[in-house]
Each structure stands twice: as C-alpha cells, then as structure tokens.
Scaffold this motif. Structure first.
Motif, PDB file in Angstrom:
ATOM      1  N   LYS A 153      22.025   2.901   6.648  1.00  0.00           N
ATOM      2  CA  LYS A 153      21.848   2.390   5.291  1.00  0.00           C
ATOM      3  C   LYS A 153      20.813   3.211   4.516  1.00  0.00           C
ATOM      4  O   LYS A 153      20.949   3.396   3.298  1.00  0.00           O
ATOM      5  N   ALA A 154      19.805   3.718   5.207  1.00  0.00           N
ATOM      6  CA  ALA A 154      18.851   4.619   4.565  1.00  0.00           C
ATOM      7  C   ALA A 154      19.538   5.925   4.165  1.00  0.00           C
ATOM      8  O   ALA A 154      19.242   6.514   3.117  1.00  0.00           O
ATOM      9  N   ALA A 155      20.466   6.386   5.000  1.00  0.00           N
ATOM     10  CA  ALA A 155      21.222   7.599   4.680  1.00  0.00           C
ATOM     11  C   ALA A 155      22.016   7.417   3.390  1.00  0.00           C
ATOM     12  O   ALA A 155      22.098   8.332   2.564  1.00  0.00           O
ATOM     13  N   LEU A 156      22.592   6.239   3.206  1.00  0.00           N
ATOM     14  CA  LEU A 156      23.366   5.986   1.987  1.00  0.00           C
ATOM     15  C   LEU A 156      22.481   6.077   0.753  1.00  0.00           C
ATOM     16  O   LEU A 156      22.899   6.581  -0.291  1.00  0.00           O
ATOM     17  N   ARG A 157      21.254   5.565   0.856  1.00  0.00           N
ATOM     18  CA  ARG A 157      20.339   5.648  -0.290  1.00  0.00           C
ATOM     19  C   ARG A 157      20.081   7.104  -0.660  1.00  0.00           C
ATOM     20  O   ARG A 157      20.111   7.476  -1.842  1.00  0.00           O
TER      21      ARG A 157
END
Length: 246
Positions: A153-157
C-alpha cells in the motif's frame, strides 16, 4: 456527484468494500462493471446490485486477463469514465514467518495488478475521467504481521505521486483512498474468534469512537471520482475516523 450514463469500472467488486462502492455508484445511476476472480460470486453480486451492472471475471494479477477485460469493455462501452482500483489481498505473516509464496502473491495482486489495471484503463479514459486507487492506513501503520501488505500500500502511494506527472495534461485525475478498519465480513473472518475484541480496540483508536462502515468508504470514493473533487489530484485521503491523524 451525479453519474448517470457514466461508465464505472470497479475491480474486486463482488464483495466487501468493492461491493459497497458499487452500490453507491449504482444508486447514482452509473453503468457499473465489476470484476473478480470467482464467477459465482460475480453473478450473485450482479443480481444483488440491480441497475445497469455487468461483470467480467478477471484476475488482475494476470496482465493477459486484464488485456482481455479491456478489449471487452472497449467493445461494449467504448470508454471508462471512472476506475476504482479496489482489488487487493493481504496475508498475516510476521517477520520470521514471511514466505516467498505469500510475498509474491500479495505484491502480484496489490502492486503489479494495480499497476497494469491503471495502465490498461488509460487508453479508454478521456479528459475529466477519474481514477481512485484503494489503499490502506496500513501504508503508515501496518501492525504486527502485516509488513508485506503495508509495503504494497505504501508502494501505491509512491506510484500515484509519479503517475500524475507521467499523465500530466491528459485531464485524468488519480487519487488514493486509504480506509482504516472497516466492519466487513472479510475483516471478521481474518480476525477469527477474537474479532469483536480487536474491533473494540479499533473503535477506541478512532477519534469518532467507532470503525468505519463499508458504505462510508463508498461515499468517499464517490467524492474523489466526481466533479466535486475536480481540483484534487495525487492526494491520499484517509478514511479512518481520524485514527491516523493523532
């Protein structure tokens, strides 16, 4: 925030948050397409949703299946006005017990799958279109055993912040909607016999004194997809009752 005759694609729309988001868009008159990996669940969801809803069985971790899905959507609808990139998964694997297979599964769906979902949709999206990617507060506070999920989810940000530069001038907006804990059957299944105790802890963390309901995430997605948010781009909206802000 009217969506009559708008074509809305919602990945992972047969259950949980995806289904609740689909319900909200159907209530606003949208032509909704939902995807999922299991045909029986998709058929049931279409029946329950009513309205102008169709389903395309797709595993977003497979670029080939995504390509087939977009070929179908292009032939039937000709365009996509709103993409809700909701499909995702998580597994509880604490450090010391993280498996290569589990790591690959979560990244294949949440990062690779979302990347090619967005990339494949863009040729069908015109000026004024909107992409809403469903993230998670786990990107900043994953909790024990959820490091891999939180990392996806951090990667998506990070990706969203780059993507809005890549498509600058296209008129297509991309935003991230990051819910906190939401009271869904899937959450209670993951929590098992301790579900209510853990939910009570989540309730306490929320500055509103409760965890979210699925339809509230749907309303937030509706806002980010609508012209009411026409000057919001590249943002991450936390829908978690304020828990991430204190």
């Amino acid at each position: 925030m009217q969506f009559k005759n708008k074509v809305v694609l919602i990945t992972g729309g047969s259950s949980g948050l995806g289904f609740a988001i689909a319900e909200v868009f159907v209530s606003q008159g949208a032509d909704v397409i939902i995807t999922g990996r299991r045909q029986p669940q998709l058929d049931e969801a279409v029946s329950r949703l009513g309205g102008n809803v169709s389903a395309v069985r797709t595993d977003i971790s497979s670029p080939a299946e995504l390509a087939d899905m977009y070929t179908h959507i292009s032939a039937v609808h000709g365009r996509i006005d709103v993409l809700i990139a909701n499909a995702g998964m998580g597994e509880v694997e604490p450090l010391g017990a993280i498996t290569e297979a589990g790591f690959d599964r979560v990244f294949a769906t949440n990062v690779k799958g979302t990347t090619f979902t967005v990339q494949g949709a863009l040729p069908l999206m015109g000026e004024g279109s909107s992409i809403v990617i469903i993230g998670s507060t786990s990107s900043i506070n994953p909790g024990p055993g959820m490091s891999v999920y939180g990392a996806t989810k951090a990667a998506l940000r990070a990706m969203v912040r780059s993507w809005i530069l890549d498509i600058k001038g296209s008129g297509v907006r991309i935003n991230l909607l990051s819910p906190g804990p939401v009271d869904t059957p899937s959450l209670r299944d993951v929590l098992g016999e301790n579900a209510q105790q853990v939910i009570d802890v989540f309730n306490e963390k929320s500055t509103l004194g409760r965890i979210g309901q699925a339809h509230e995430i749907g309303q937030a997605a509706l806002f980010l997809a609508s012209d009411a948010s026409s000057y919001i781009n590249g943002a991450e909206l936390f829908a978690d009752g304020g828990a991430s802000q204190v």
